[in-house]
Design a protein around this motif. Structure first.
Motif, PDB file in Angstrom:
ATOM      1  N   ARG A  50     -93.514   4.917  31.047  1.00 12.08           N
ATOM      2  CA  ARG A  50     -92.540   6.014  31.115  1.00 12.08           C
ATOM      3  C   ARG A  50     -92.360   6.334  32.588  1.00 12.08           C
ATOM      4  O   ARG A  50     -93.278   6.848  33.244  1.00 12.08           O
ATOM      5  N   ARG A  55     -80.541   9.543  29.292  1.00  9.23           N
ATOM      6  CA  ARG A  55     -80.704   9.749  27.851  1.00  9.23           C
ATOM      7  C   ARG A  55     -79.589   9.017  27.110  1.00  9.23           C
ATOM      8  O   ARG A  55     -78.433   9.079  27.485  1.00  9.23           O
ATOM      9  N   LYS A  79     -95.777  11.612  28.274  1.00 10.50           N
ATOM     10  CA  LYS A  79     -94.422  11.672  27.716  1.00 10.50           C
ATOM     11  C   LYS A  79     -93.898  10.328  27.223  1.00 10.50           C
ATOM     12  O   LYS A  79     -92.710  10.207  26.919  1.00 10.50           O
ATOM     13  N   SER A 122     -91.908  10.406  24.024  1.00  8.62           N
ATOM     14  CA  SER A 122     -90.644  11.152  24.025  1.00  8.62           C
ATOM     15  C   SER A 122     -89.465  10.251  24.387  1.00  8.62           C
ATOM     16  O   SER A 122     -88.312  10.631  24.200  1.00  8.62           O
ATOM     17  N   SER A 123     -89.749   9.059  24.868  1.00  9.99           N
ATOM     18  CA  SER A 123     -88.703   8.126  25.281  1.00  9.99           C
ATOM     19  C   SER A 123     -88.423   7.103  24.173  1.00  9.99           C
ATOM     20  O   SER A 123     -89.259   6.251  23.877  1.00  9.99           O
ATOM     21  N   SER A 138     -98.770  15.859  22.570  1.00  6.82           N
ATOM     22  CA  SER A 138     -97.402  15.600  23.036  1.00  6.82           C
ATOM     23  C   SER A 138     -96.721  14.519  22.198  1.00  6.82           C
ATOM     24  O   SER A 138     -95.495  14.537  22.028  1.00  6.82           O
ATOM     25  N   TYR A 139     -97.516  13.608  21.624  1.00  3.58           N
ATOM     26  CA  TYR A 139     -96.948  12.555  20.782  1.00  3.58           C
ATOM     27  C   TYR A 139     -96.467  13.143  19.456  1.00  3.58           C
ATOM     28  O   TYR A 139     -95.419  12.745  18.936  1.00  3.58           O
ATOM     29  N   ALA A 153     -93.226  14.989  20.210  1.00  4.53           N
ATOM     30  CA  ALA A 153     -92.130  14.034  20.407  1.00  4.53           C
ATOM     31  C   ALA A 153     -91.624  13.517  19.064  1.00  4.53           C
ATOM     32  O   ALA A 153     -90.411  13.412  18.848  1.00  4.53           O
ATOM     33  N   GLU A 169     -89.432  15.918  17.133  1.00  5.78           N
ATOM     34  CA  GLU A 169     -88.059  15.865  17.651  1.00  5.78           C
ATOM     35  C   GLU A 169     -87.337  14.602  17.187  1.00  5.78           C
ATOM     36  O   GLU A 169     -86.167  14.653  16.801  1.00  5.78           O
ATOM     37  N   HIS A 170     -88.038  13.458  17.217  1.00  5.83           N
ATOM     38  CA  HIS A 170     -87.414  12.201  16.774  1.00  5.83           C
ATOM     39  C   HIS A 170     -87.009  12.281  15.301  1.00  5.83           C
ATOM     40  O   HIS A 170     -85.933  11.804  14.930  1.00  5.83           O
TER      41      HIS A 170
END
Length: 165
Positions: free
Chosen positions: A24, A56, A81, A84-85, A124-125, A128, A131-132
């Motif tokens: 990342r 993005r 992060k 998150s990508s 954080s995973y 993420a 959100e995904h």
């Protein structure tokens, strides 16, 4: 533009790189990943490190997919992060396809993240992936594929960045 260095022993014709670095960018590009890249090149390994800063919604370029396919080893640098990508997650899925189909070696490095958080998608995973799942409701199969890829790679024998300090 990608950076590479030549390795001293002959590469098979279908393998251009010894090592592909998956990371990342905003987490590790200017620090750990660039130091790892320099160390690998200094030792003579032909190493691929993507130099592009992504926006993005950008798709993985055919050049990047080809670089993964043309590598003997993929080093996946899991950072805070990484999950998150979607770019990183799609890259990871492709890396695992190359592992399965071409026998590519995959080595995870856990940089500032606990391996079990990657494996179980906590911290954080977990955020993420919440959100995904919201953003990709119509493509939830893809989200499940990303989850499975993270679990598979995090179960491989890897390195914890605490060992580098």
């Amino acid at each position: 533009m990608a950076s590479t260095s030549s390795f001293s022993w002959a590469n098979p014709p279908d393998k251009r790189y010894d090592v592909f670095l998956s990371f990342r960018g905003e987490d590790t590009r200017s620090g750990f990943t660039s130091y790892l890249y320099a160390a690998l090149c200094e030792k003579g390994f032909s190493t691929y490190m993507d130099e592009h800063k992504l926006e993005r919604g950008d798709e993985i370029s055919p050049t990047l997919l080809k670089a993964i396919e043309e590598s003997k080893i993929s080093v996946v640098i899991f950072s805070e992060k990484y999950a998150s990508s979607t770019w990183c997650l799609n890259e990871l899925v492709h890396i695992l396809e190359c592992k399965k189909n071409n026998g590519q070696i995959v080595m995870p490095i856990f940089y500032g993240i606990v391996p079990s958080d990657v494996r179980k998608q906590n911290g954080s995973y977990g955020m993420a992936f919440a959100e995904h799942e919201e953003s990709f409701r119509d493509r939830i199969k893809e989200v499940h594929q990303w989850r499975a890829a993270l679990k598979e790679v995090s179960n491989l024998c890897g390195l914890d960045s605490k060992n580098f300090r």
